[in-house]
Design an enzyme around this catalytic site. Structure first.
Site, PDB file in Angstrom:
ATOM      1  N   LYS A 170      -7.313   3.058 -15.023  1.00 14.21           N
ATOM      2  CA  LYS A 170      -6.448   1.684 -15.076  1.00 14.21           C
ATOM      3  C   LYS A 170      -5.493   1.692 -13.936  1.00 14.21           C
ATOM      4  O   LYS A 170      -4.655   2.466 -13.735  1.00 14.21           O
ATOM      5  CB  LYS A 170      -5.451   1.770 -16.365  1.00 14.21           C
ATOM      6  CG  LYS A 170      -5.051   0.422 -17.027  1.00 14.21           C
ATOM      7  CD  LYS A 170      -4.341  -0.395 -15.983  1.00 14.21           C
ATOM      8  CE  LYS A 170      -2.770  -0.072 -15.970  1.00 14.21           C
ATOM      9  NZ  LYS A 170      -2.101  -0.898 -15.025  1.00 14.21           N
ATOM     10  N   GLU A 245       2.186  13.062 -12.689  1.00 17.07           N
ATOM     11  CA  GLU A 245       2.644  13.240 -11.312  1.00 17.07           C
ATOM     12  C   GLU A 245       3.835  12.003 -10.976  1.00 17.07           C
ATOM     13  O   GLU A 245       3.623  11.092 -11.020  1.00 17.07           O
ATOM     14  CB  GLU A 245       1.540  12.826 -10.324  1.00 17.07           C
ATOM     15  CG  GLU A 245       0.667  13.819 -10.212  1.00 17.07           C
ATOM     16  CD  GLU A 245       0.676  15.140  -9.550  1.00 17.07           C
ATOM     17  OE1 GLU A 245       1.993  15.336  -8.719  1.00 17.07           O
ATOM     18  OE2 GLU A 245      -0.031  15.895  -9.596  1.00 17.07           O
ATOM     19  N   CYS A 279       6.509   9.045  -3.081  1.00 12.61           N
ATOM     20  CA  CYS A 279       7.130   9.843  -4.137  1.00 12.61           C
ATOM     21  C   CYS A 279       7.603  11.085  -3.409  1.00 12.61           C
ATOM     22  O   CYS A 279       8.493  11.607  -3.917  1.00 12.61           O
ATOM     23  CB  CYS A 279       6.226  10.237  -5.403  1.00 12.61           C
ATOM     24  SG  CYS A 279       4.684  10.546  -4.655  1.00 12.61           S
ATOM     25  N   GLU A 369      15.679   8.396  -7.710  1.00 16.71           N
ATOM     26  CA  GLU A 369      14.821   7.862  -6.996  1.00 16.71           C
ATOM     27  C   GLU A 369      14.935   6.421  -6.443  1.00 16.71           C
ATOM     28  O   GLU A 369      14.912   5.686  -7.416  1.00 16.71           O
ATOM     29  CB  GLU A 369      13.338   8.123  -7.249  1.00 16.71           C
ATOM     30  CG  GLU A 369      12.215   7.806  -6.440  1.00 16.71           C
ATOM     31  CD  GLU A 369      11.135   8.305  -7.262  1.00 16.71           C
ATOM     32  OE1 GLU A 369      10.682   7.745  -8.044  1.00 16.71           O
ATOM     33  OE2 GLU A 369      10.187   8.979  -6.641  1.00 16.71           O
TER      34      GLU A 369
HETATM   35  P1  NAP Z   1       4.722   2.901 -13.247  1.00 13.31           P
HETATM   36  O1  NAP Z   1       5.471   1.695 -13.627  1.00 13.31           O
HETATM   37  O2  NAP Z   1       5.118   4.180 -14.024  1.00 13.31           O
HETATM   38  O3  NAP Z   1       3.331   2.408 -13.318  1.00 13.31           O
HETATM   39  C1  NAP Z   1       2.421   3.624 -13.170  1.00 13.31           C
HETATM   40  C2  NAP Z   1       1.190   3.242 -13.827  1.00 13.31           C
HETATM   41  O4  NAP Z   1       1.426   3.233 -15.246  1.00 13.31           O
HETATM   42  C3  NAP Z   1       0.652   1.675 -13.547  1.00 13.31           C
HETATM   43  O5  NAP Z   1      -0.620   1.730 -13.478  1.00 13.31           O
HETATM   44  C4  NAP Z   1       1.408   0.901 -14.579  1.00 13.31           C
HETATM   45  O6  NAP Z   1       0.803  -0.329 -14.941  1.00 13.31           O
HETATM   46  C5  NAP Z   1       1.087   2.259 -15.728  1.00 13.31           C
HETATM   47  N1  NAP Z   1       1.971   1.946 -16.952  1.00 13.31           N
HETATM   48  C6  NAP Z   1       3.175   1.204 -17.034  1.00 13.31           C
HETATM   49  N2  NAP Z   1       3.716   1.028 -18.194  1.00 13.31           N
HETATM   50  C7  NAP Z   1       2.731   1.771 -19.138  1.00 13.31           C
HETATM   51  C8  NAP Z   1       2.666   2.383 -20.287  1.00 13.31           C
HETATM   52  N3  NAP Z   1       3.626   1.990 -21.196  1.00 13.31           N
HETATM   53  N4  NAP Z   1       1.618   3.092 -20.800  1.00 13.31           N
HETATM   54  C9  NAP Z   1       0.609   3.327 -19.997  1.00 13.31           C
HETATM   55  N5  NAP Z   1       0.643   3.021 -18.523  1.00 13.31           N
HETATM   56  C10 NAP Z   1       1.784   2.319 -18.205  1.00 13.31           C
HETATM   57  O7  NAP Z   1       5.170   3.151 -11.674  1.00 13.31           O
HETATM   58  P2  NAP Z   1       5.154   2.217 -10.508  1.00 13.31           P
HETATM   59  O8  NAP Z   1       6.408   1.513 -10.528  1.00 13.31           O
HETATM   60  O9  NAP Z   1       3.806   1.640 -10.661  1.00 13.31           O
HETATM   61  O10 NAP Z   1       5.298   3.404  -9.329  1.00 13.31           O
HETATM   62  C11 NAP Z   1       6.357   4.014  -8.874  1.00 13.31           C
HETATM   63  C12 NAP Z   1       6.767   5.335  -9.434  1.00 13.31           C
HETATM   64  O11 NAP Z   1       5.774   6.171  -9.294  1.00 13.31           O
HETATM   65  C13 NAP Z   1       7.837   6.002  -8.519  1.00 13.31           C
HETATM   66  O12 NAP Z   1       8.880   6.783  -9.453  1.00 13.31           O
HETATM   67  C14 NAP Z   1       7.253   7.125  -7.958  1.00 13.31           C
HETATM   68  O13 NAP Z   1       7.863   8.376  -7.459  1.00 13.31           O
HETATM   69  C15 NAP Z   1       6.028   7.378  -8.864  1.00 13.31           C
HETATM   70  N6  NAP Z   1       5.118   8.094  -8.052  1.00 13.31           N
HETATM   71  C16 NAP Z   1       4.891   9.506  -8.214  1.00 13.31           C
HETATM   72  C17 NAP Z   1       3.789   9.939  -7.565  1.00 13.31           C
HETATM   73  C18 NAP Z   1       3.428  11.617  -7.631  1.00 13.31           C
HETATM   74  O14 NAP Z   1       2.529  11.870  -6.958  1.00 13.31           O
HETATM   75  N7  NAP Z   1       4.436  12.347  -8.227  1.00 13.31           N
HETATM   76  C19 NAP Z   1       3.014   9.254  -6.640  1.00 13.31           C
HETATM   77  C20 NAP Z   1       3.406   7.881  -6.524  1.00 13.31           C
HETATM   78  C21 NAP Z   1       4.135   7.274  -7.205  1.00 13.31           C
HETATM   79  P3  NAP Z   1       1.323  -1.369 -14.237  1.00 13.31           P
HETATM   80  O15 NAP Z   1       1.044  -1.276 -12.824  1.00 13.31           O
HETATM   81  O16 NAP Z   1       0.978  -2.656 -15.124  1.00 13.31           O
HETATM   82  O17 NAP Z   1       3.185  -1.293 -14.328  1.00 13.31           O
END
Ligand code: NAP
Ligand code: MG
Length: 462
Positions: A170, A245, A279, A369
């Site tokens: 997904k 992650e 990140c 962040e």
């Molecule tokens: P996010 O909202 O947590 O989304 C990540 C993924 O999870 C997306 O595919 C999202 O779908 C999905 N998702 C959202 N709500 C969910 C739920 N309730 N149940 C299951 N899946 C769900 O994060 P983002 O805004 O896309 O990315 C930014 C964040 O990711 C930052 O905090 C960053 O640090 C972190 N990040 C961490 C790493 C690492 O390797 N540590 C790498 C990259 C990013 P949608 O797209 O539809 O929201």
């Protein structure tokens, strides 16, 4: 590439049961570039069943054959490198050169590394009177973010396939076209039907249904700490394996003996690349107070160079969020030395490269962040002070240390509570384990450590 109006399930593009649609937007000009399906819970169920059905066959496929499929996948990614870069630029907004050099190139290296690891890893070892078998965990739910859209996918799918697991992906709603292109590549690489499945959709709908599905054995999630916490709780309740992650707030520690200009210039480039949506970005620069003013001036000059070349943020919501943090930094008394909250252009989700000086460790911009092109520069008194500041957040994903002598930098790095540290500007290594200490996550990706996440052991005693 042309967008698909279906989901890739059991080896073919199939119409979604759900009639919901995602509009894909180019963040540089705010135009809708594609409409693709937003899967519902029933679609997710169909995909998980396909992955379940394909599991016994793929798990029993000799590692050498799995390696051959991964090598073929890498070759397709190489052949379609230009198209990958163009797709990432269109839906994420990253400048074309960065899309080529990083977004398209890194996944090729990672896919290649797992083709090799699948062929060379020993899935059996002898321990005294036992033989220990490393077997695939089963059906993997991969949930990925938009910031490095193809890298995040390959860093999960490649080791899962190498291990003999099957996958339902997904991807982020903002970058589904890159995921569709990846599904085409898997198909071209002759990976058997059902081994890899793609459900595009929204996090709280498709993502949640996937994480909660009883047919999933392991959830591998990359994204925000808020969502990661929920996914960890759901997996815990079902006693499922989970890898998280999450976010970061990494420190770039410049020790007094360092080459200051180099450390500052590389540090600014690290924060501004991908518009700050990394990140592991070193968003807190720590400088000894005797060299502080000089460092701030160097950072101001360096940041100005990015004003014309920085890409937009991924969407309007992220831009609002990042601007909010910049306003909060000003309100809490930090000194703005470059950039600011105003929009630098009329169209597109742009934010100016922004630098704050006189940031103290407890300020919001030094703790949370931001996920945008915003650097905070903090002064420290002595090494213990620097260490306290560096370790003083809930995160522990990455970091950097600069010193005149490598051994001095390494001694400091050993005391940091974080998963990876670049010493004097060390290069990215696709074989080195990547993952977080503290609230930055659970588990590791990349290289042999990343492969082991998808394996479970069985001991046979003789
Ligand atoms: P996010 O909202 O947590 O989304 C990540 C993924 O999870 C997306 O595919 C999202 O779908 C999905 N998702 C959202 N709500 C969910 C739920 N309730 N149940 C299951 N899946 C769900 O994060 P983002 O805004 O896309 O990315 C930014 C964040 O990711 C930052 O905090 C960053 O640090 C972190 N990040 C961490 C790493 C690492 O390797 N540590 C790498 C990259 C990013 P949608 O797209 O539809 O929201
Ligand atoms: Mg989201």
């Amino acid at each position: 590439m042309k967008a698909h109006d279906g989901l890739y399930i059991d080896g073919a593009w199939r119409p979604a049961g759900s009639t919901d649609v995602i509009e894909v937007v180019n963040p540089a000009d705010e135009q809708v570039i594609a409409r693709i399906p937003a899967a519902g819970a029933l679609d997710v169920d169909t995909a998980v069943r396909a992955a379940r059905a394909a599991l016994p066959g793929w798990a029993a496929t000799p590692p050498a054959e799995r390696a051959a499929r991964l090598a073929a996948l890498r070759d397709v990614l190489v052949a379609r490198k230009g198209e990958i870069a163009e797709t990432v630029t269109a839906e994420l907004g990253s400048p074309p050169q960065f899309s080529q050099a990083v977004h398209a190139a890194v996944p090729i290296a990672v896919a290649g590394s797992y083709a090799e690891l699948a062929a060379t890893h020993s899935f059996e070892e002898r321990v005294g009177n036992s033989t220990v078998l490393q077997e695939p965990v089963g059906v993997v739910a991969a949930i990925t973010p938009w910031n490095y859209p193809l890298h995040q996918i390959v860093a999960k799918v490649a080791p899962a396939l190498a291990a003999g697991c099957t996958v339902v992906l997904k991807p982020a709603e903002d970058t589904p076209l890159t995921a569709q292109l990846f599904a085409e590549a898997v198909h071209e690489a002759d990976v058997p039907a059902g081994v890899f499945n793609l459900v595009t959709g929204l996090g709280p709908v498709a993502g949640q249904a996937l994480a909660e599905h009883p047919g999933v054995d392991l959830v591998s999630f990359t994204g925000s700490t808020a969502v990661g916490r929920q996914i960890g709780a759901v997996a815990g309740a079902a006693v499922k394996r989970v890898a998280l992650e999450l976010g970061g707030k990494s420190a770039n520690v410049i020790l007094p003996s360092a080459d200051l200009a180099k450390a500052v210039n590389v540090g600014v480039a690290n924060v501004m690349s991908n518009s700050g949506q990394t990140c592991s970005a070193w968003t807190r620069m720590l400088v000894h107070r005797d060299r502080y003013d000089e460092a701030v001036e160097l950072a101001r000059t360096a940041a100005a160079k990015y004003a014309d070349r920085i890409g937009p943020l991924v969407n309007a919501k992220q831009r609002t969020r990042v601007r909010g943090y910049i306003e909060q930094g000003i309100a809490e008394g930090a000194r703005l030395v470059a950039g600011g909250p105003e929009s630098p252009r009329e169209k597109g989700y742009f934010v100016s490269p922004t630098v704050f000086a006189d940031v103290s460790p407890e300020m919001t911009i030094a703790q949370e962040e931001i996920f945008g092109p915003v650097l905070s520069i903090l002064p420290y008194g002595d090494e213990d002070d620097a260490l306290r500041i560096a370790n003083g957040t809930v995160y522990g994903l990455a970091g950097a240390v600069w010193a005149g002598d490598e051994a001095e930098a390494v001694a400091f790095a050993r005391r940091m509570d974080t998963g990876q540290v670049d010493i004097n500007g060390g290069r990215f290594n696709p074989l080195a384990p990547f993952g977080g200490y503290k609230q930055s996550g659970v588990g590791r990706e990349l290289g042999a450590h990343g492969l082991i996440e998808y394996l479970q052991t069985k001991s046979l005693q003789f």
